[in-house]
Design an enzyme around this catalytic site. Structure first.
Site, PDB file in Angstrom:
ATOM      1  N   ASN A  39       0.834  -1.197   0.000  1.00  0.00           N
ATOM      2  CA  ASN A  39       0.000   0.000   0.000  1.00  0.00           C
ATOM      3  C   ASN A  39       0.875   1.256   0.000  1.00  0.00           C
ATOM      4  O   ASN A  39       1.953   1.294   0.615  1.00  0.00           O
ATOM      5  CB  ASN A  39      -1.023  -0.001   1.146  1.00  0.00           C
ATOM      6  N   GLU A  41       0.228   5.134   0.687  1.00  0.00           N
ATOM      7  CA  GLU A  41      -0.724   6.167   1.122  1.00  0.00           C
ATOM      8  C   GLU A  41      -0.253   7.552   0.667  1.00  0.00           C
ATOM      9  O   GLU A  41       0.890   7.733   0.236  1.00  0.00           O
ATOM     10  CB  GLU A  41      -0.888   6.085   2.644  1.00  0.00           C
ATOM     11  N   CYS A  50      -3.944   0.582  -2.669  1.00  0.00           N
ATOM     12  CA  CYS A  50      -3.837  -0.663  -1.904  1.00  0.00           C
ATOM     13  C   CYS A  50      -2.704  -1.544  -2.449  1.00  0.00           C
ATOM     14  O   CYS A  50      -2.297  -1.415  -3.611  1.00  0.00           O
ATOM     15  CB  CYS A  50      -5.138  -1.447  -1.986  1.00  0.00           C
ATOM     16  N   GLU A  52      -2.874  -4.636  -3.267  1.00  0.00           N
ATOM     17  CA  GLU A  52      -3.333  -5.464  -4.384  1.00  0.00           C
ATOM     18  C   GLU A  52      -3.251  -4.689  -5.698  1.00  0.00           C
ATOM     19  O   GLU A  52      -2.868  -5.241  -6.734  1.00  0.00           O
ATOM     20  CB  GLU A  52      -4.781  -5.907  -4.152  1.00  0.00           C
ATOM     21  N   CYS A  83     -10.152  -5.095  -0.043  1.00  0.00           N
ATOM     22  CA  CYS A  83     -11.273  -4.163   0.032  1.00  0.00           C
ATOM     23  C   CYS A  83     -12.180  -4.365  -1.191  1.00  0.00           C
ATOM     24  O   CYS A  83     -11.814  -5.054  -2.155  1.00  0.00           O
ATOM     25  CB  CYS A  83     -10.775  -2.721   0.111  1.00  0.00           C
ATOM     26  N   CYS A  86     -10.626  -3.505  -4.542  1.00  0.00           N
ATOM     27  CA  CYS A  86      -9.584  -4.459  -4.959  1.00  0.00           C
ATOM     28  C   CYS A  86     -10.190  -5.791  -5.380  1.00  0.00           C
ATOM     29  O   CYS A  86      -9.633  -6.480  -6.235  1.00  0.00           O
ATOM     30  CB  CYS A  86      -8.557  -4.651  -3.853  1.00  0.00           C
TER      31      CYS A  86
END
Ligand code: THU
Length: 130
Positions: A39, A41, A50, A52, A83, A86
């Site tokens: 990830n 941010e 993310c 993924e 999530c 994803c």
């Protein structure tokens, strides 16, 4: 290299100064190659990505698109599932039968299929007109 070791290693590189929650993801394609992501941010929170999504981007950038297996790792009591966004991103490249392994730092704790994660997935077939 196992998917677990690949995901555990890339997780260390996560950029997560806001959530302090590092995630790693590893994808094995049908060719046997492994692609990883973590990830990333951003101070403008919605711009974060993310793990993924990073692994998918690496896979596509390498010219591959056929996912055979996925592993997601995080340091959490409950295994972290991808999530919603994803799940849809993975479904673009992973058949409903593809397994997604969920892992904590000590090892894999649970396995789900793409069909478990995203039942009734929106697919290209839905765009054929009546
Ligand atoms: N996160 C992922 O990278 N993958 C998931 O499957 C769940 C959530 C990240 C996004 C954000 O950087 C942090 O975890 C907290 O939500």
């Amino acid at each position: 290299m196992t998917l677990f070791n690949a995901a555990r290693a890339v997780r260390e590189n996560a950029h997560a100064p806001y959530s302090h929650f590092k995630v790693g993801a590893a994808i094995r394609t049908t060719s046997g190659a492994i692609f990883v992501g973590c990830n990333v941010e951003n101070v403008a929170y919605p711009e974060g990505t993310c793990a993924e999504a990073g692994a998918i981007a690496a896979m596509v950038a390498a010219g591959e698109s056929d996912i055979a297996e996925v592993l997601v790792i995080a340091d959490s009591v409950e295994p972290v599932t991808p999530c919603g966004g994803c799940r849809q991103k993975l479904a673009e490249f992973a058949a409903p039968s593809v397994e997604v392994a969920l892992a904590g730092l000590a090892g894999e704790t649970r396995r789900m299929t793409m069909a478990d994660l995203l039942p009734g997935a929106f697919a290209q077939s839905h765009m054929s007109k009546s």
